[in-house]
Every structure is written in C-alpha cells, then in structure tokens.
Design a protein around this motif. Structure first.
Motif, PDB file in Angstrom:
ATOM      1  N   SER A  93       4.763  11.304   5.633  1.00 20.17           N
ATOM      2  CA  SER A  93       4.837  12.044   4.365  1.00 20.17           C
ATOM      3  C   SER A  93       5.865  11.428   3.429  1.00 20.17           C
ATOM      4  O   SER A  93       5.623  11.312   2.223  1.00 20.17           O
ATOM      5  CB  SER A  93       5.206  13.508   4.617  1.00 20.17           C
ATOM      6  OG  SER A  93       4.193  14.151   5.336  1.00 20.17           O
ATOM      7  N   LYS A  94       7.005  11.011   3.980  1.00 21.93           N
ATOM      8  CA  LYS A  94       8.062  10.418   3.156  1.00 21.93           C
ATOM      9  C   LYS A  94       7.616   9.111   2.535  1.00 21.93           C
ATOM     10  O   LYS A  94       7.798   8.881   1.337  1.00 21.93           O
ATOM     11  CB  LYS A  94       9.326  10.210   3.981  1.00 21.93           C
ATOM     12  CG  LYS A  94      10.031  11.488   4.320  1.00 21.93           C
ATOM     13  CD  LYS A  94      11.235  11.229   5.205  1.00 21.93           C
ATOM     14  CE  LYS A  94      11.846  12.542   5.678  1.00 21.93           C
ATOM     15  NZ  LYS A  94      12.945  12.332   6.612  1.00 21.93           N
ATOM     16  N   GLU A 111       4.878   9.495  -0.117  1.00 21.50           N
ATOM     17  CA  GLU A 111       5.456   9.950  -1.389  1.00 21.50           C
ATOM     18  C   GLU A 111       6.031   8.769  -2.178  1.00 21.50           C
ATOM     19  O   GLU A 111       5.836   8.667  -3.394  1.00 21.50           O
ATOM     20  CB  GLU A 111       6.547  10.981  -1.122  1.00 21.50           C
ATOM     21  CG  GLU A 111       7.136  11.561  -2.378  1.00 21.50           C
ATOM     22  CD  GLU A 111       8.177  12.644  -2.082  1.00 21.50           C
ATOM     23  OE1 GLU A 111       9.175  12.695  -2.825  1.00 21.50           O
ATOM     24  OE2 GLU A 111       7.991  13.411  -1.125  1.00 21.50           O
ATOM     25  N   LYS A 128       6.331   9.212  12.827  1.00 17.11           N
ATOM     26  CA  LYS A 128       6.079  10.651  12.976  1.00 17.11           C
ATOM     27  C   LYS A 128       5.436  11.167  11.691  1.00 17.11           C
ATOM     28  O   LYS A 128       5.620  10.583  10.622  1.00 17.11           O
ATOM     29  CB  LYS A 128       7.394  11.383  13.230  1.00 17.11           C
ATOM     30  CG  LYS A 128       8.051  10.985  14.525  1.00 17.11           C
ATOM     31  CD  LYS A 128       9.375  11.681  14.676  1.00 17.11           C
ATOM     32  CE  LYS A 128      10.065  11.202  15.945  1.00 17.11           C
ATOM     33  NZ  LYS A 128      11.417  11.757  16.090  1.00 17.11           N
ATOM     34  N   PRO A 129       4.694  12.273  11.762  1.00 20.18           N
ATOM     35  CA  PRO A 129       4.062  12.827  10.556  1.00 20.18           C
ATOM     36  C   PRO A 129       5.037  13.045   9.396  1.00 20.18           C
ATOM     37  O   PRO A 129       4.702  12.801   8.241  1.00 20.18           O
ATOM     38  CB  PRO A 129       3.447  14.137  11.034  1.00 20.18           C
ATOM     39  CG  PRO A 129       3.153  13.888  12.483  1.00 20.18           C
ATOM     40  CD  PRO A 129       4.294  13.019  12.966  1.00 20.18           C
ATOM     41  N   SER A 130       6.255  13.475   9.692  1.00 19.82           N
ATOM     42  CA  SER A 130       7.234  13.700   8.616  1.00 19.82           C
ATOM     43  C   SER A 130       7.623  12.395   7.936  1.00 19.82           C
ATOM     44  O   SER A 130       7.846  12.356   6.721  1.00 19.82           O
ATOM     45  CB  SER A 130       8.483  14.400   9.154  1.00 19.82           C
ATOM     46  OG  SER A 130       9.115  13.600  10.143  1.00 19.82           O
ATOM     47  N   GLU A 131       7.689  11.305   8.716  1.00 20.07           N
ATOM     48  CA  GLU A 131       7.996   9.992   8.142  1.00 20.07           C
ATOM     49  C   GLU A 131       6.831   9.492   7.290  1.00 20.07           C
ATOM     50  O   GLU A 131       7.045   8.902   6.230  1.00 20.07           O
ATOM     51  CB  GLU A 131       8.298   8.984   9.249  1.00 20.07           C
ATOM     52  CG  GLU A 131       9.553   9.296  10.033  1.00 20.07           C
ATOM     53  CD  GLU A 131       9.727   8.365  11.213  1.00 20.07           C
ATOM     54  OE1 GLU A 131      10.785   7.726  11.290  1.00 20.07           O
ATOM     55  OE2 GLU A 131       8.811   8.278  12.053  1.00 20.07           O
ATOM     56  N   ASN A 150      -1.383   3.723  11.741  1.00 25.77           N
ATOM     57  CA  ASN A 150      -0.019   4.186  11.982  1.00 25.77           C
ATOM     58  C   ASN A 150       0.373   3.838  13.406  1.00 25.77           C
ATOM     59  O   ASN A 150      -0.290   4.250  14.349  1.00 25.77           O
ATOM     60  CB  ASN A 150       0.079   5.693  11.754  1.00 25.77           C
ATOM     61  CG  ASN A 150       1.467   6.225  12.047  1.00 25.77           C
ATOM     62  OD1 ASN A 150       2.446   5.493  12.116  1.00 25.77           O
ATOM     63  ND2 ASN A 150       1.557   7.522  12.228  1.00 25.77           N
TER      64      ASN A 150
END
Length: 78
Positions: A55-56, A59, A50-53, A46
């Motif tokens: 995750s997206k 998915e 960001k961690p939220s990205e 990576n």
C-alpha cells in the motif's frame, strides 16, 4: 538497472532490457515487486512485501506515475 526514484527506503527502477507493458520494479531490503503503470497501476508480482508495504509503495507510484512513465519513455523509446 537505472534507478528512477528513491523514496521512504523504496528503490524504483527499470532493468536495461525491459519490455511492455510499461512497468516499474520496486525493491526494499530483500523484498521486490513489479508494478504495471499503463493502462492502470496494478501490482503484477510481489516477492516478500507485506500488504501494508505494498500500500505504501503503490501510493508513492500513484503520486509519481506521470514522472515514472516519462522516465520509461526517455529510457526505452529510442
């Protein structure tokens, strides 16, 4: 660099000189990542997401894993 999927601004692609394990590269803006697809979906590298990205796009990969693996075989099993 064959683009395999574009979704939510994420570009999923292979490089032309890929190697095992089966994996996909992800790019959005200046960030990029590498995700192993087989035997399981795992973030390998990576650079800037960001961690939220993460995750997206993980998915999206999970939802499209069969398609992505099929495209790998179409591209590299010759």
């Amino acid at each position: 660099m064959p683009t395999v999927l574009l979704q939510n601004g994420y570009r999923f692609f292979f490089y032309t000189n890929e190697h095992l394990p089966i994996h996909i590269h992800v790019k959005k803006g200046g960030a990029k990542a590498k995700v192993i697809l087989v035997p399981s979906i795992v973030l390998d590298k990576n650079y800037g997401f960001k961690p939220s990205e993460v995750s997206k796009f993980i998915e999206i990969i999970v939802e499209n894993s069969e398609y992505l693996i099929e495209k790998w075989h179409e591209t590299f099993d010759q």
